[in-house]
Design an enzyme around this catalytic site. Structure first.
Site, short mmCIF file in Angstrom:
data_model
loop_
_atom_site.label_atom_id
_atom_site.label_comp_id
_atom_site.label_asym_id
_atom_site.label_seq_id
_atom_site.Cartn_x
_atom_site.Cartn_y
_atom_site.Cartn_z
N LYS A 30 43.59 45.25 25.14
CA LYS A 30 43.09 44.04 26.06
C LYS A 30 42.28 43.36 25.13
CE LYS A 30 42.22 43.29 30.51
NZ LYS A 30 42.99 43.82 31.76
N ASP A 80 44.44 38.09 33.23
CA ASP A 80 43.42 38.70 33.78
C ASP A 80 42.45 37.71 34.29
OD1 ASP A 80 42.38 41.61 33.72
OD2 ASP A 80 40.67 40.90 33.52
P1 NDP Z 1 41.05 35.80 38.94
O1 NDP Z 1 40.35 35.15 37.71
O2 NDP Z 1 42.29 35.49 39.42
O3 NDP Z 1 40.07 36.03 40.06
C1 NDP Z 1 38.89 36.74 39.98
C2 NDP Z 1 38.18 36.93 41.25
O4 NDP Z 1 37.19 37.62 41.30
C3 NDP Z 1 37.53 35.44 41.59
O5 NDP Z 1 37.36 35.48 43.03
C4 NDP Z 1 36.04 35.71 41.17
O6 NDP Z 1 35.12 34.81 41.56
C5 NDP Z 1 35.75 37.10 41.44
N1 NDP Z 1 34.86 37.44 40.18
C6 NDP Z 1 34.80 37.51 38.99
N2 NDP Z 1 33.91 38.02 38.38
C7 NDP Z 1 33.02 38.19 39.35
C8 NDP Z 1 31.74 38.68 39.27
N3 NDP Z 1 30.80 38.83 38.03
N4 NDP Z 1 31.11 38.86 40.52
C9 NDP Z 1 31.78 38.44 41.71
N5 NDP Z 1 33.04 37.99 41.64
C10 NDP Z 1 33.73 37.88 40.64
O7 NDP Z 1 41.32 37.55 38.32
P2 NDP Z 1 42.31 38.27 38.99
O8 NDP Z 1 42.44 38.37 40.23
O9 NDP Z 1 43.45 38.44 37.70
O10 NDP Z 1 41.33 39.75 38.50
C11 NDP Z 1 40.66 40.45 39.53
C12 NDP Z 1 40.48 41.72 38.91
O11 NDP Z 1 41.50 42.63 39.00
C13 NDP Z 1 39.93 42.27 37.62
O12 NDP Z 1 39.08 43.39 37.57
C14 NDP Z 1 41.03 42.32 36.61
O13 NDP Z 1 40.59 42.92 35.74
C15 NDP Z 1 41.58 43.21 37.78
N6 NDP Z 1 43.38 43.25 37.36
C16 NDP Z 1 43.84 42.31 37.31
C17 NDP Z 1 45.23 42.31 36.99
C18 NDP Z 1 46.30 40.88 36.87
O14 NDP Z 1 47.49 41.15 36.74
N7 NDP Z 1 45.79 39.75 37.19
C19 NDP Z 1 46.08 43.45 36.90
C20 NDP Z 1 45.13 44.57 37.20
C21 NDP Z 1 43.98 44.42 37.39
P3 NDP Z 1 34.50 33.48 40.86
O15 NDP Z 1 35.68 32.36 40.99
O16 NDP Z 1 33.35 32.91 41.59
O17 NDP Z 1 34.30 34.06 39.33
O1 2IT Z 2 44.48 45.02 33.99
C1 2IT Z 2 45.58 44.92 33.72
O2 2IT Z 2 46.43 45.73 34.05
C2 2IT Z 2 45.89 43.45 33.61
N1 2IT Z 2 45.21 42.53 33.57
C3 2IT Z 2 47.57 43.06 33.41
C4 2IT Z 2 48.07 43.71 32.05
C5 2IT Z 2 49.36 42.97 31.86
O3 2IT Z 2 49.55 43.33 30.67
O4 2IT Z 2 50.13 42.86 32.84
#
Ligand code: NDP
Ligand code: 2IT
Length: 446
Positions: free
Chosen positions: A126, A166
């Site tokens: 990561k 992420d």
């Molecule tokens: P994005 O940046 O697309 O979206 C993040 C969302 O979460 C936004 O709505 C943001 O709001 C909110 N958020 C972030 N930080 C906070 C906080 N401290 N308190 C409240 N809301 C918060 O990210 P993703 O959708 O990609 O990721 C979301 C989650 O999913 C994370 O935990 C990530 O690790 C996990 N994840 C992502 C993957 C991926 O492929 N993208 C894969 C697996 C897991 P705001 O705009 O106000 O910050």
């Molecule tokens: O938390 C996760 O699994 C991710 N942000 C996606 C990682 C990836 O390599 O696609």
């Protein structure tokens, strides 16, 4: 047993002080995996878990860049190369002001188990930066990404370490990062996943995490002769994962009531349908605006400033924002209001106390390392397509994703069944552990 676990945790803590998120992730794994190790002679006495909590390599670097006012900005960049027993390091990059070593180490540690669960050959890693993309212009984001990659490029490669997105890193950032990598190496390789479809990306990668979260919930419900059809669903976040979890949930007949960001949540009592979701996607992905604007467009909905959506009665909860966003009191409220299933889209969104409450009340609870593995799984499929110099259709990738999520569910059932209930936390941790441990044992003390 408790003594062995606490001695192990004390030892890890003494080497990793002031890293609460990392210790939280390690504790959850230790509590479920150590009893398994003790019962299995091949793993016992090998210090495998102690080796797994020590990153193979931690890289930290300066990222200097010039903003639109021509002022010099300095951020910190990281890459945690956690474990390469079963494949090259693989995991996302997070750009958020809260990013620090503890958060990235917890994410990298969880990533090892998650990647193992996908059955694809990917180790765990990561990275990211405390850079905040919010409010930055496109050119500022590009300059930052170029500076970040100017250091990172020497540590990564398609057979070494393959970053992806992420929080704060989506298709725009992956594009800028890829462009700079290609320029520095003079090589067009699959060094990043989440690429655009016309330049090596996989169909369904943007959708994969959110879709996978819902496919996993569907499997948990099916195991209890239940379905998603007609169920009320509460979702936090409004980014990549939340959007596509909502899309698939709507598609499978669920009624999505909420979305949120760090300012608060919107509640639409009539349900967020496909048309309303398209508006959210435009709002968040194109205008890069805040979720509260949903209410100006759909006045029957309400915005709840500074609050999280767990107070809204629902049958299914999908936390898709960030770590520790669902606390014990939220879990108590969800249970009281009749919630039957929680499938984590974010990494570690539920606190240990919340998980304890879910388990005590026999709620179907899926930890992120199982339920959000669809994203990295399709990243693995993107790597496979890059190696083949070929691309699969939407249907083919989606089918593979569904098969992988169903297989992860089966692995959790295999290792997590306790009487008439499945402990998905235990199941995911042990199933993930076994594959990595076997590879580490085979490869000797390294
Ligand atoms: P994005 O940046 O697309 O979206 C993040 C969302 O979460 C936004 O709505 C943001 O709001 C909110 N958020 C972030 N930080 C906070 C906080 N401290 N308190 C409240 N809301 C918060 O990210 P993703 O959708 O990609 O990721 C979301 C989650 O999913 C994370 O935990 C990530 O690790 C996990 N994840 C992502 C993957 C991926 O492929 N993208 C894969 C697996 C897991 P705001 O705009 O106000 O910050
Ligand atoms: O938390 C996760 O699994 C991710 N942000 C996606 C990682 C990836 O390599 O696609």
């Amino acid at each position: 047993m408790e003594k062995i676990v606490s001695q192990f945790l004390e030892q890890v803590n003494s080497h990793n002080q002031n890293e609460p998120e990392f210790m939280q992730a390690v504790t959850e794994v230790a509590e479920t995996v150590i009893p398994f190790i003790v019962q299995h002679d091949i793993y016992y006495g090998q210090n495998i878990l102690l080796r797994m909590v020590e990153p193979e390599r931690v890289i930290s670097f300066r990222v200097a860049w010039i903003d639109d006012k021509e002022e010099i900005q300095v951020n910190r960049g990281y890459r945690i190369e956690m474990n390469s027993a079963i494949g090259p390091y693989k995991g996302g990059l997070r750009f958020h002001p809260s990013v620090n070593l503890s958060i990235l180490k917890f994410l990298a540690f969880e990533q090892i188990f998650k990647n193992s669960l996908t059955t694809l050959p990917m180790g765990g890693g990561k990275g990211g930066s405390d850079f905040d993309p919010k409010g930055k212009s496109d050119t500022e984001v590009m300059r930052f990404c170029q500076s970040f990659m100017t250091e990172l490029f020497r540590h990564i490669g398609p057979n070494r370490d393959i970053p992806a997105g992420d929080i704060g890193v989506g298709s725009r950032e992956i594009g800028y990062l890829f462009g700079q990598y290609k320029r520095l190496k003079n090589e067009f390789t699959g060094v990043l996943t989440g690429k655009g479809v016309s330049w090596g990306g996989s169909l369904i990668r943007p959708e994969a995490t959110g879709y996978g979260v819902v496919y996993f919930a569907k499997q948990m419900l099916l195991h209890q002769n239940e379905s998603l059809e007609g169920k009320t669903i509460v979702i936090s976040g409004s980014g990549n994962v939340a959007q596509f979890a909502a899309e698939k949930a709507i598609h499978l007949g669920g009624k999505v009531l909420t979305l949120s960001d760090s300012s608060g949540y919107i509640y639409d009592p009539e349900g967020i349908d496909a048309e309303k979701l398209a508006y959210v996607m435009e709002l968040k992905n194109v205008k890069r605006d805040r979720i509260h604007n949903y209410v100006s467009k759909y006045p029957k909905a309400s915005f709840h400033k500074g609050k999280t959506p767990w107070e809204v009665p629902c049958k299914i909860a999908l936390p898709c924002a960030t770590q520790n966003e669902l606390h014990e009191n939220d879990a108590a409220l969800l249970v009281k209001n009749g919630c039957i299933c929680v499938s984590e889209g974010a990494n570690m969104p539920s606190t240990p106390e919340a998980i304890h409450l879910f388990t005590k009340n026999k709620i179907l609870f899926a930890p992120g390392k199982a339920s959000n593995a669809g994203g990295v799984a399709v990243s693995g499929l993107e790597m496979a397509q890059n190696s083949l110099r070929y691309s699969w259709s939407r249907e083919e990738v989606d089918q593979r994703l569904q098969n992988i999520m169903n297989d992860i569910h089966k692995s959790c059932v295999k290792y997590g069944t306790e009487g008439d209930h499945v402990n998905y936390v235990k199941g995911a941790n042990i199933a993930g552990f076994v594959k990595i441990a076997d590879a580490m044992l085979a490869q000797g003390v390294v």
